[in-house]
Design a protein around this motif. Structure first.
Motif, mmCIF file in Angstrom:
data_model
loop_
_atom_site.group_PDB
_atom_site.id
_atom_site.type_symbol
_atom_site.label_atom_id
_atom_site.label_comp_id
_atom_site.label_asym_id
_atom_site.label_seq_id
_atom_site.Cartn_x
_atom_site.Cartn_y
_atom_site.Cartn_z
ATOM 1 N N CYS A 1 16.066 -31.353 -1.267
ATOM 2 C CA CYS A 1 16.599 -31.679 -0.048
ATOM 3 C C CYS A 1 18.716 -32.162 -0.842
ATOM 4 C CB CYS A 1 16.444 -32.464 0.607
ATOM 5 S SG CYS A 1 15.783 -33.988 0.796
ATOM 6 N N PRO A 2 19.039 -32.035 0.135
ATOM 7 C CA PRO A 2 20.372 -32.447 -0.331
ATOM 8 C C PRO A 2 20.918 -33.387 -0.503
ATOM 9 C CG PRO A 2 20.816 -30.981 1.441
ATOM 10 C CD PRO A 2 19.319 -30.995 1.067
ATOM 11 N N SER A 3 21.759 -34.514 -1.436
ATOM 12 C CA SER A 3 21.909 -35.882 -1.508
ATOM 13 C C SER A 3 22.533 -36.377 0.204
ATOM 14 C CB SER A 3 22.947 -36.476 -2.630
ATOM 15 O OG SER A 3 23.319 -36.117 -2.746
ATOM 16 N N GLU A 4 23.295 -35.932 0.315
ATOM 17 C CA GLU A 4 23.723 -36.222 1.848
ATOM 18 C C GLU A 4 22.512 -36.386 3.007
ATOM 19 O OE1 GLU A 4 24.834 -32.794 0.083
ATOM 20 O OE2 GLU A 4 25.412 -34.776 -0.893
ATOM 21 N N ALA A 5 21.976 -35.589 2.628
ATOM 22 C CA ALA A 5 20.053 -35.564 3.352
ATOM 23 C C ALA A 5 19.598 -36.398 3.813
ATOM 24 C CB ALA A 5 19.376 -34.443 3.703
ATOM 25 N N PHE A 6 20.052 -38.268 2.770
ATOM 26 C CA PHE A 6 19.063 -38.810 3.427
ATOM 27 C C PHE A 6 19.691 -40.196 4.053
ATOM 28 C CE2 PHE A 6 17.597 -37.616 -0.895
ATOM 29 C CZ PHE A 6 16.669 -37.426 -1.060
ATOM 30 N N SER A 7 18.729 -40.623 4.548
ATOM 31 C CA SER A 7 19.774 -41.689 5.944
ATOM 32 C C SER A 7 18.820 -43.637 5.062
ATOM 33 C CB SER A 7 18.692 -41.618 6.794
ATOM 34 O OG SER A 7 18.994 -42.935 7.538
ATOM 35 N N LEU A 8 20.352 -43.396 4.290
ATOM 36 C CA LEU A 8 20.253 -44.955 2.790
ATOM 37 C C LEU A 8 20.232 -46.086 3.988
ATOM 38 C CD1 LEU A 8 23.486 -42.806 0.872
ATOM 39 C CD2 LEU A 8 20.792 -43.372 0.696
ATOM 40 N N GLN A 9 19.948 -46.892 3.542
ATOM 41 C CA GLN A 9 19.810 -48.191 3.757
ATOM 42 C C GLN A 9 20.502 -48.979 3.122
ATOM 43 O OE1 GLN A 9 16.683 -51.126 2.460
ATOM 44 N NE2 GLN A 9 16.867 -52.371 4.400
ATOM 45 N N GLU A 10 21.626 -49.529 3.648
ATOM 46 C CA GLU A 10 23.197 -49.701 3.354
ATOM 47 C C GLU A 10 22.649 -50.808 3.062
ATOM 48 O OE1 GLU A 10 26.185 -49.392 6.776
ATOM 49 O OE2 GLU A 10 25.551 -47.216 6.842
ATOM 50 N N GLU A 11 22.071 -51.684 3.583
ATOM 51 C CA GLU A 11 21.902 -53.564 2.637
ATOM 52 C C GLU A 11 21.409 -53.272 0.758
ATOM 53 O OE1 GLU A 11 21.527 -52.746 6.521
ATOM 54 O OE2 GLU A 11 19.895 -52.413 5.554
ATOM 55 N N GLU A 12 21.084 -52.467 0.973
ATOM 56 C CA GLU A 12 20.095 -51.944 0.024
ATOM 57 C C GLU A 12 20.879 -50.735 -1.802
ATOM 58 O OE1 GLU A 12 17.124 -53.138 -1.730
ATOM 59 O OE2 GLU A 12 17.129 -54.796 0.428
ATOM 60 N N VAL A 13 21.533 -49.688 -0.485
ATOM 61 C CA VAL A 13 21.550 -48.317 -1.032
ATOM 62 C C VAL A 13 23.039 -48.792 -0.796
ATOM 63 C CG1 VAL A 13 20.650 -46.195 -1.614
ATOM 64 C CG2 VAL A 13 19.297 -47.807 -1.060
ATOM 65 N N SER A 14 24.330 -47.823 -1.932
ATOM 66 C CA SER A 14 25.545 -47.363 -1.420
ATOM 67 C C SER A 14 25.641 -46.170 -1.281
ATOM 68 C CB SER A 14 26.399 -48.186 -2.212
ATOM 69 O OG SER A 14 26.337 -47.435 -4.144
ATOM 70 N N GLU A 15 24.722 -45.306 -2.208
ATOM 71 C CA GLU A 15 25.087 -43.469 -2.587
ATOM 72 C C GLU A 15 23.735 -43.456 -2.928
ATOM 73 O OE1 GLU A 15 27.915 -42.100 -5.295
ATOM 74 O OE2 GLU A 15 28.539 -43.784 -5.805
ATOM 75 N N VAL A 16 22.933 -41.973 -3.250
ATOM 76 C CA VAL A 16 22.368 -41.624 -4.271
ATOM 77 C C VAL A 16 22.682 -39.901 -4.638
ATOM 78 C CG1 VAL A 16 20.765 -42.523 -2.837
ATOM 79 C CG2 VAL A 16 21.314 -39.824 -1.810
ATOM 80 N N ARG A 17 22.161 -39.552 -5.480
ATOM 81 C CA ARG A 17 22.906 -38.348 -6.392
ATOM 82 C C ARG A 17 21.565 -38.104 -7.073
ATOM 83 N NH1 ARG A 17 26.416 -40.665 -11.627
ATOM 84 N NH2 ARG A 17 27.761 -40.628 -9.861
ATOM 85 N N TRP A 18 21.564 -36.447 -7.508
ATOM 86 C CA TRP A 18 20.442 -36.002 -8.458
ATOM 87 C C TRP A 18 21.020 -35.767 -10.274
ATOM 88 C CZ3 TRP A 18 15.740 -35.454 -6.766
ATOM 89 C CH2 TRP A 18 15.139 -34.867 -5.279
ATOM 90 N N CYS A 19 20.406 -36.555 -10.645
ATOM 91 C CA CYS A 19 20.069 -36.537 -12.089
ATOM 92 C C CYS A 19 19.717 -36.034 -12.926
ATOM 93 C CB CYS A 19 20.725 -37.744 -12.467
ATOM 94 S SG CYS A 19 22.145 -38.315 -11.874
ATOM 95 N N SER A 20 19.756 -34.976 -13.860
ATOM 96 C CA SER A 20 18.843 -34.237 -14.955
ATOM 97 C C SER A 20 18.894 -35.579 -16.557
ATOM 98 C CB SER A 20 19.775 -33.349 -15.738
ATOM 99 O OG SER A 20 20.945 -33.747 -16.335
ATOM 100 N N VAL A 21 17.626 -35.353 -16.494
ATOM 101 C CA VAL A 21 17.260 -36.172 -18.010
ATOM 102 C C VAL A 21 18.579 -36.492 -18.627
ATOM 103 C CG1 VAL A 21 15.468 -36.695 -20.052
ATOM 104 C CG2 VAL A 21 14.593 -35.499 -17.748
ATOM 105 N N GLN A 22 18.814 -35.326 -19.181
ATOM 106 C CA GLN A 22 20.429 -35.348 -19.663
ATOM 107 C C GLN A 22 21.359 -36.644 -19.414
ATOM 108 O OE1 GLN A 22 19.397 -32.625 -19.122
ATOM 109 N NE2 GLN A 22 17.997 -32.387 -21.274
#
Length: 171
Positions: free
Chosen positions: A118-139
């Motif tokens: 799912c796209p990173s925008e689909a997550f409901s982030l816990q603002e006290e713990e997480v400011s953003e998410v992203r998908w990353c390759s191993v590289q």
């Protein structure tokens, strides 16, 4: 908010019957249960999260989703709870795959992964713990670690995690 109570374990991973309050120093020779959760998508990318600027440990740095088991929880239960709290995703037990278990300085860390597309925008982030998410390759993750943008969990940890990723991509 009530204090978070952690069960304590001996060096062999056996519950001692002792507990501690989160934030206290883990007594020497004892361990608590930590969990890490690495969502993995069909492109072989891991979901990483930037820690909120207000958290006490490593504010603003990229890291894995995770936390500690509270008293009475097993690692799988704790991992599912942390994933739901931090990202708003309610994983079933069947979705979660144990990748490894590491004995660290004061914890036994169970590392889980799950297939999640799912796209990173689909997550409901816990603002006290997480400011953003992203998908990353191993590289990209390797680059972020080398440039101190992402927390370095250690060479052995990442060797095991990246081998798991390669095995998933071959399957």
């Amino acid at each position: 908010m009530a204090a978070e109570i952690w069960d304590l374990y001996d060096a062999k991973g056996q519950k001692t019957g002792k507990t501690m309050i989160r934030g206290q120093e883990v007594p020497p020779g004892l361990y608590h249960i930590g969990v890490h959760i690495w969502p993995l998508n069909a492109n072989g990318e891991f979901l990483v999260q930037r820690r909120a600027p207000t958290v006490q440990w490593k504010p603003g740095i990229w890291a894995v989703t995770g936390g500690s088991a509270i008293s009475g929880e097993d690692p799988l239960t704790a991992a599912r709870r942390e994933l739901h709290e931090e990202l708003g995703y309610a994983a079933s037990e069947e979705e979660m795959h144990l990748v490894a278990r590491f004995k660290r300085s004061n914890s036994f860390c169970s590392v889980f992964s799950l297939q999640l597309d799912c796209p990173s925008e689909a997550f409901s982030l816990q603002e006290e713990e997480v400011s953003e998410v992203r998908w990353c390759s191993v590289q990209r993750m390797t680059h972020m670690i080398a440039n101190n943008m992402m927390y370095n969990y250690g060479d052995q940890y990442f060797r095991v995690l990246f081998e798991y990723q390669r095995a998933c991509m071959r399957a």
